[in-house]
Design a protein around this motif. Structure first.
Motif, PDB file in Angstrom:
ATOM      1  N   VAL A  39       4.715   1.465  -4.747  1.00 48.13           N
ATOM      2  CA  VAL A  39       3.373   0.977  -4.438  1.00 48.13           C
ATOM      3  C   VAL A  39       3.064  -0.225  -5.328  1.00 48.13           C
ATOM      4  O   VAL A  39       3.334  -0.212  -6.522  1.00 48.13           O
ATOM      5  CB  VAL A  39       2.320   2.081  -4.667  1.00 48.13           C
ATOM      6  CG1 VAL A  39       0.913   1.519  -4.488  1.00 48.13           C
ATOM      7  CG2 VAL A  39       2.555   3.244  -3.716  1.00 48.13           C
TER       8      VAL A  39
ATOM      9  N   SER B 228       4.620   1.310   1.564  1.00 49.90           N
ATOM     10  CA  SER B 228       5.667   1.613   0.571  1.00 49.90           C
ATOM     11  C   SER B 228       6.540   2.769   1.047  1.00 49.90           C
ATOM     12  O   SER B 228       7.752   2.783   0.799  1.00 49.90           O
ATOM     13  CB  SER B 228       5.039   1.938  -0.787  1.00 49.90           C
ATOM     14  OG  SER B 228       4.319   3.159  -0.743  1.00 49.90           O
ATOM     15  N   ASN B 229       5.940   3.731   1.742  1.00 50.59           N
ATOM     16  CA  ASN B 229       6.720   4.842   2.296  1.00 50.59           C
ATOM     17  C   ASN B 229       7.669   4.352   3.381  1.00 50.59           C
ATOM     18  O   ASN B 229       8.817   4.799   3.482  1.00 50.59           O
ATOM     19  CB  ASN B 229       5.796   5.915   2.866  1.00 50.59           C
ATOM     20  CG  ASN B 229       5.063   6.690   1.795  1.00 50.59           C
ATOM     21  OD1 ASN B 229       5.547   6.821   0.665  1.00 50.59           O
ATOM     22  ND2 ASN B 229       3.886   7.202   2.127  1.00 50.59           N
TER      23      ASN B 229
ATOM     24  N   SER C 117       0.850  -1.190   0.000  1.00 44.94           N
ATOM     25  CA  SER C 117       0.000   0.000   0.000  1.00 44.94           C
ATOM     26  C   SER C 117       0.888   1.244   0.000  1.00 44.94           C
ATOM     27  O   SER C 117       2.113   1.155   0.167  1.00 44.94           O
ATOM     28  CB  SER C 117      -0.889   0.006   1.242  1.00 44.94           C
ATOM     29  OG  SER C 117      -0.085   0.117   2.411  1.00 44.94           O
ATOM     30  N   LYS C 118       0.278   2.395  -0.163  1.00 48.22           N
ATOM     31  CA  LYS C 118       1.055   3.630  -0.130  1.00 48.22           C
ATOM     32  C   LYS C 118       1.716   3.816   1.220  1.00 48.22           C
ATOM     33  O   LYS C 118       2.865   4.254   1.317  1.00 48.22           O
ATOM     34  CB  LYS C 118       0.145   4.825  -0.445  1.00 48.22           C
ATOM     35  CG  LYS C 118       0.885   6.157  -0.495  1.00 48.22           C
ATOM     36  CD  LYS C 118      -0.031   7.300  -0.880  1.00 48.22           C
ATOM     37  CE  LYS C 118       0.738   8.621  -0.943  1.00 48.22           C
ATOM     38  NZ  LYS C 118      -0.149   9.755  -1.316  1.00 48.22           N
TER      39      LYS C 118
END
Length: 228
Positions: A103, A96-97, A92-93
């Motif tokens: 993503v 991923s961060n 997910s975003k």
């Protein structure tokens, strides 16, 4: 009663009605006292079972590159691990961060329940980059992840960017720990790098707040500063 060891660690407290009669106070006052003692970590609740005296806390250094099992064993206690779930998902975003990846790339998510002397004390959720450790979910995951990553994938893990804050247990961690929703807990998150300083893992931990005493060693940091 706890100080006098009339109630030993792990033993169940008498019913609230019995306590009210023994101390000649109202049940409302008993409940207020129990809630305060829970907040102080002297006692804990188990869903549908009642109140119990908290066992001695374990010492826990979230910065140490030592496995949970090794740390608990050194303290003369018995560690246990139960795998609750394991799956591969698209990043997910949010994750991923944290993992510094794109993503949608494959991510392994492993949920485990940790225990000390047979008592469930922590639920953890581990997020790992799938491309760094193909086939990871096929290995026994009730062992040290640090040792597994080194032995099977040549990854030397280093813990960094640790965050801690008090919180209350939400539904899923509470259920796994056999606790009531809203029980005080300690939330800990940790980003883990490999020997090349690339992010390979992000962990979340939900601890019973009465189970641990956070002890962070500065020896390693002083040695790094000296060597630097």
């Amino acid at each position: 009663m706890i100080e006098a060891q009339t109630l030993a660690p792990g033993s169940k407290l008498p019913p609230e009605r019995t306590l009210a009669e023994e101390f000649e106070i109202s049940r409302v006052t008993v409940r207020q006292a129990l809630i305060r003692m829970e907040a102080e970590g002297l006692i804990f609740r188990e869903e549908r079972r009642g109140w119990f005296v908290s066992p001695p806390r374990i010492r826990y250094d979230p910065t140490a590159n030592t496995s949970f099992t090794e740390s608990i064993t050194k303290q003369g206690r018995v560690a246990g691990t139960t795998v609750l779930s394991k799956q591969q998902v698209a990043a997910s975003k949010w994750i991923s961060n944290l993992l510094r990846c794109a993503v949608g790339v494959p991510i392994f998510i492993i949920s485990r329940l940790r225990s000390v002397d047979g008592r469930a004390v922590m639920v953890e959720q581990i997020h790992v980059k799938a491309k760094r450790c193909p086939g990871l979910l096929d290995y026994p995951l009730d062992q040290s992840m640090t040792d597994l990553m080194l032995e099977k994938f040549g990854i030397i893990e280093h813990r960094t960017q640790i965050s801690m804050r008090p919180t209350a247990l939400s539904d899923q961690p509470a259920k796994a720990l056999g606790a009531s929703v809203g029980t005080p807990s300690l939330y800990l998150s940790r980003t883990i790098l490999d020997q090349l300083k690339e992010v390979v893992e992000f962990d979340q931990e939900f601890w019973r707040h009465d189970a641990i005493d956070i002890c962070v060693s500065t020896v390693g940091n002083l040695e790094e500063e000296t060597n630097g």
